[in-house]
Write a protein that holds these residues in place. Structure first.
Motif, PDB file in Angstrom:
ATOM      1  N   UNK A   1       4.050   9.986  -9.822  1.00 22.29           N
ATOM      2  CA  UNK A   1       3.373  10.231 -11.099  1.00 22.29           C
ATOM      3  C   UNK A   1       2.746  11.623 -11.101  1.00 22.29           C
ATOM      4  N   UNK A   2       2.155  12.012  -9.978  1.00 17.06           N
ATOM      5  CA  UNK A   2       1.539  13.345  -9.883  1.00 17.06           C
ATOM      6  C   UNK A   2       2.595  14.443 -10.024  1.00 17.06           C
ATOM      7  N   UNK A   3       3.718  14.270  -9.342  1.00 16.37           N
ATOM      8  CA  UNK A   3       4.773  15.284  -9.397  1.00 16.37           C
ATOM      9  C   UNK A   3       5.334  15.444 -10.801  1.00 16.37           C
ATOM     10  N   UNK A   4       5.344  14.360 -11.553  1.00 13.13           N
ATOM     11  CA  UNK A   4       5.879  14.419 -12.916  1.00 13.13           C
ATOM     12  C   UNK A   4       4.817  14.907 -13.900  1.00 13.13           C
ATOM     13  N   UNK A   5       3.585  14.429 -13.725  1.00  9.66           N
ATOM     14  CA  UNK A   5       2.529  14.721 -14.705  1.00  9.66           C
ATOM     15  C   UNK A   5       2.096  16.185 -14.680  1.00  9.66           C
ATOM     16  N   UNK A   6       2.047  16.789 -13.498  1.00  7.35           N
ATOM     17  CA  UNK A   6       1.552  18.170 -13.399  1.00  7.35           C
ATOM     18  C   UNK A   6       2.419  19.154 -14.198  1.00  7.35           C
ATOM     19  N   UNK A   7       3.759  19.179 -14.003  1.00  4.42           N
ATOM     20  CA  UNK A   7       4.553  20.121 -14.816  1.00  4.42           C
ATOM     21  C   UNK A   7       4.562  19.781 -16.301  1.00  4.42           C
ATOM     22  N   UNK A   8       4.466  18.484 -16.643  1.00  2.00           N
ATOM     23  CA  UNK A   8       4.405  18.127 -18.066  1.00  2.00           C
ATOM     24  C   UNK A   8       3.130  18.693 -18.693  1.00  2.00           C
TER      25      UNK A   8
ATOM     26  N   UNK B   1       5.114  18.698  -1.037  1.00  2.00           N
ATOM     27  CA  UNK B   1       4.244  17.918  -0.160  1.00  2.00           C
ATOM     28  C   UNK B   1       2.806  18.428  -0.170  1.00  2.00           C
ATOM     29  N   UNK B   2       2.621  19.648  -0.627  1.00  2.00           N
ATOM     30  CA  UNK B   2       1.280  20.241  -0.669  1.00  2.00           C
ATOM     31  C   UNK B   2       0.767  20.173  -2.102  1.00  2.00           C
ATOM     32  N   UNK B   3      -0.183  19.271  -2.410  1.00  2.12           N
ATOM     33  CA  UNK B   3      -0.630  19.120  -3.800  1.00  2.12           C
ATOM     34  C   UNK B   3      -1.301  20.367  -4.364  1.00  2.12           C
TER      35      UNK B   3
ATOM     36  N   UNK C   1       0.836  -1.200   0.000  1.00  5.87           N
ATOM     37  CA  UNK C   1       0.000   0.000   0.000  1.00  5.87           C
ATOM     38  C   UNK C   1       0.873   1.254   0.000  1.00  5.87           C
ATOM     39  N   UNK C   2       1.911   1.247   0.803  1.00  6.78           N
ATOM     40  CA  UNK C   2       2.818   2.387   0.844  1.00  6.78           C
ATOM     41  C   UNK C   2       3.514   2.572  -0.501  1.00  6.78           C
ATOM     42  N   UNK C   3       3.892   1.470  -1.131  1.00  4.01           N
ATOM     43  CA  UNK C   3       4.551   1.550  -2.436  1.00  4.01           C
ATOM     44  C   UNK C   3       3.621   2.142  -3.483  1.00  4.01           C
ATOM     45  N   UNK C   4       2.354   1.727  -3.469  1.00  2.00           N
ATOM     46  CA  UNK C   4       1.376   2.267  -4.426  1.00  2.00           C
ATOM     47  C   UNK C   4       1.190   3.764  -4.195  1.00  2.00           C
ATOM     48  N   UNK C   5       1.131   4.182  -2.931  1.00  3.20           N
ATOM     49  CA  UNK C   5       0.951   5.598  -2.620  1.00  3.20           C
ATOM     50  C   UNK C   5       2.147   6.412  -3.102  1.00  3.20           C
ATOM     51  N   UNK C   6       3.346   5.915  -2.890  1.00  4.79           N
ATOM     52  CA  UNK C   6       4.545   6.625  -3.319  1.00  4.79           C
ATOM     53  C   UNK C   6       4.585   6.736  -4.843  1.00  4.79           C
ATOM     54  N   UNK C   7       4.267   5.641  -5.524  1.00 10.16           N
ATOM     55  CA  UNK C   7       4.275   5.663  -6.986  1.00 10.16           C
ATOM     56  C   UNK C   7       3.250   6.648  -7.533  1.00 10.16           C
ATOM     57  N   UNK C   8       2.058   6.683  -6.904  1.00 13.19           N
ATOM     58  CA  UNK C   8       1.023   7.621  -7.350  1.00 13.19           C
ATOM     59  C   UNK C   8       1.478   9.065  -7.158  1.00 13.19           C
ATOM     60  N   UNK C   9       2.171   9.342  -6.050  1.00 19.43           N
ATOM     61  CA  UNK C   9       2.641  10.700  -5.791  1.00 19.43           C
ATOM     62  C   UNK C   9       3.727  11.101  -6.779  1.00 19.43           C
TER      63      UNK C   9
ATOM     64  N   UNK D   1      -0.942  24.901  -8.162  1.00 21.58           N
ATOM     65  CA  UNK D   1      -1.040  26.331  -8.456  1.00 21.58           C
ATOM     66  C   UNK D   1       0.271  26.867  -9.018  1.00 21.58           C
ATOM     67  N   UNK D   2       1.373  26.431  -8.447  1.00 19.00           N
ATOM     68  CA  UNK D   2       2.669  26.904  -8.916  1.00 19.00           C
ATOM     69  C   UNK D   2       2.923  26.456 -10.347  1.00 19.00           C
ATOM     70  N   UNK D   3       2.707  25.177 -10.616  1.00 19.75           N
ATOM     71  CA  UNK D   3       2.955  24.652 -11.962  1.00 19.75           C
ATOM     72  C   UNK D   3       2.069  25.340 -12.989  1.00 19.75           C
ATOM     73  N   UNK D   4       0.832  25.614 -12.612  1.00 19.08           N
ATOM     74  CA  UNK D   4      -0.090  26.202 -13.575  1.00 19.08           C
ATOM     75  C   UNK D   4      -0.004  27.722 -13.638  1.00 19.08           C
TER      76      UNK D   4
END
Length: 407
Positions: A105-112, A315-317, A95-103, A322-325
Motif C-alpha cells: 500500500x505504501x509503495x502504491x500510495x506514495x507515487x499516487x 526497500x528504503x522508505x 503478521x507477515x501478511x499484514x506487513x507485506x500488505x502495508x508495504x 524523497x524520490x517520489x516527491x
C-alpha cells in the motif's frame, strides 16, 4: 423373675454379686474372679466446658470489634521467561501478511500522492503528423528555464539568471520489440524549424515551446513522438540527491567555474550539483564541445535510471519518499500522460545500457553538427519500423561521427 443385684461399678466382687462369684468370693475354687479394671492411656478425655457469654453481650462485642483489614491481593506471578520468549518469537504468518500488505500500500500510495502535484503541459502540435508507429518513442527535454529555482539555488548550481527558456538537452528514447535506443540530438544541430527557417534545433523550443520542438523533430526525422517529458534545471540535481548520488566516469579532469564543476579524471561518486555540472559543461572539451556534453547527459540519465529502480530504492522508505516527491518539483509531463505511462518511461530509462539497450548521438558529418543524411536516415528508419536490432556500431556512436573518425 427376681431382681438381680446391680453392679456398683467397683468390680471387686462385692456381696451384691455373690451369685456370680460365689458365696464368699474368697477361698472358693470354683468362684469366678473379677479382673481389676486397668486405666486406658488413649482414653478420650472430656474437655471442660467454657461458660458462654450472654447473647446481648456477644452482639455488643461483635459490633465493637473492628472489621478485619482486607487481605492484600496476591501479586501476579512473574511470567515464565521461557514462555514469554517463546510467545515473542513465535512465527505467525498473518503478521507477515499484514506487513507485506502495508508495504505494498505504501509503495502504491506514495507515487499516487506525488502524481497529484505533477504539472502537465500541452505538447502535441497542430496539423499533419507522422502516422502511428510500432513501439513507443519518448521525447525528453532538459529545459534551462530557471523559473523553478530560487536565487540561492541558481547560485549554488551555477545556472545563471532567471531569464530565457531554451533546451540544453534533447533526447529520443525508443522502446519496442528490439533493444531500447536513447538517441541524443545536440542542441546546436542545424535543421529546418517550421516558420523560422534553418537554424539551431533548440531555437524551436524558444520560439514555440514544446509543440514547436515536437513539430520540428517529427518533420526532420519522420519519427512520431508518443510521450513528452520535460526536466527542469534543478530536476536533475534533485533526483540525483534523492537516490543518494550516482557514479560518473569523466575521461579527463574537468574544471568549469560557471558550472560549479571541479572534478578529477576517473570514476567517482557525484552528488546532484556535481552531476548537473558534469551534464551541462561543454567548455572542458574545446574540440567536441556539445558532442561531449550529450555523451555526459546520457551517462547521467542512465545512471539515474539504474539507481531509481534498484532494489534499495523500494526497500528504503525514506529514499523512496524523497524520490517520489522530487518528481512534482522538477518534472513536467505532456498532457495525456498518466502515472502508468510515467512508470513505463522510468522503467525504459533503466534499459539503455549494456545488453538491454544502446545509447547514441544522431549521426552527424562534422563538428558543426550537420546531420549525416545517409546514416541518419538509416537510423531514423530503424526506429520508425521498430527494427532497433538492425542499428549497428556504424550508426550508433557516442559522438554521432562515423566510427573511424572517433577513433
Amino acid at each position: 423373675m427376681a431382681d438381680r443385684p446391680r453392679y456398683d461399678g467397683s468390680g471387686d466382687g462385692s456381696p451384691e454379686y455373690g451369685w456370680l462369684y460365689g458365696a464368699n468370693g474368697e477361698g472358693d475354687p470354683d468362684a469366678t474372679r473379677a479382673i481389676p479394671r486397668q486405666p486406658r492411656p488413649d482414653e478420650t478425655r472430656v474437655l471442660p466446658v467454657q461458660p458462654r457469654p450472654e447473647a446481648g453481650g456477644s452482639r455488643t462485642r461483635a459490633a465493637e470489634r473492628p472489621a478485619p483489614a482486607p487481605a492484600p491481593a496476591p501479586a501476579p506471578a512473574p511470567p515464565s521467561r521461557s514462555g514469554s520468549r517463546g510467545r515473542r518469537l513465535r512465527f505467525r504468518p498473518r503478521y507477515l501478511l499484514v506487513l507485506i500488505l502495508a508495504w505494498v500500500v505504501y509503495l502504491v500510495a506514495v507515487p499516487i500522492y506525488a502524481w497529484t502535484e505533477v504539472e502537465s503541459v500541452p505538447w502535441e502540435p497542430d496539423g499533419e503528423r507522422p502516422p502511428q508507429q510500432p513501439g513507443t518513442t519518448y521525447l525528453m527535454v532538459g529545459s534551462d528555464s530557471r523559473d523553478d529555482l530560487s536565487e540561492e539555488e541558481r547560485r549554488r548550481l551555477g545556472t545563471g539568471g532567471a531569464v530565457g527558456q531554451r533546451t540544453d538537452t534533447i533526447m529520443l528514447l525508443h522502446t519496442g520489440d528490439g533493444p531500447n535506443v536513447m538517441m541524443s540530438i545536440p542542441r546546436d544541430s542545424i535543421v529546418e524549424v517550421p516558420g523560422h527557417g534553418t537554424t539551431k534545433i533548440n531555437a524551436a523550443y524558444a520560439y514555440d515551446g514544446a509543440p514547436g520542438l515536437v513539430r520540428t523533430i517529427e518533420n526532420a526525422t519522420g519519427i512520431r513522438i508518443d510521450e513528452y517529458v520535460e526536466i527542469g534545471m534543478g530536476g536533475l540535481a534533485g533526483v540525483v540527491d534523492a537516490v543518494g548520488g550516482i557514479e560518473i566516469c569523466p575521461e579527463v579532469a574537468m574544471k568549469d567555474p560557471e558550472a560549479k564543476l571541479d572534478i578529477d579524471k576517473g570514476c567517482q561518486q557525484a552528488d546532484g550539483q556535481t552531476a548537473l555540472g558534469f551534464a551541462r559543461s561543454r567548455k572542458t572539451d574545446p574540440q567536441y564541445g556539445d558532442i561531449t556534453r550529450v555523451r555526459h547527459q546520457r551517462e547521467v540519465v542512465a545512471a539515474v535510471g539504474d539507481k531509481v529502480l534498484s532494489p534499495w530504492t523500494f526497500l528504503n522508505p525514506v529514499r523512496y519518499w524523497r524520490l517520489a516527491n522530487s518528481v512534482p518539483g522538477f518534472f513536467v509531463f505532456g498532457d495525456g500522460t498518466g502515472p502508468i505511462d510515467a512508470a513505463r518511461w522510468a522503467l525504459a530509462m533503466t534499459r539503455v545500457e549494456g545488453s538491454g539497450g544502446m545509447t547514441c548521438t544522431v549521426p552527424i558529418r562534422d563538428l558543426a553538427v550537420n546531420w549525416d543524411e545517409e546514416r541518419s536516415q538509416r537510423m531514423f528508419e530503424a526506429i520508425i519500423e521498430d527494427r532497433t536490432d538492425d542499428i549497428g556500431k556504424d550508426l550508433c556512436t557516442p559522438t554521432g561521427l562515423p566510427q573511424q573518425v572517433t577513433g
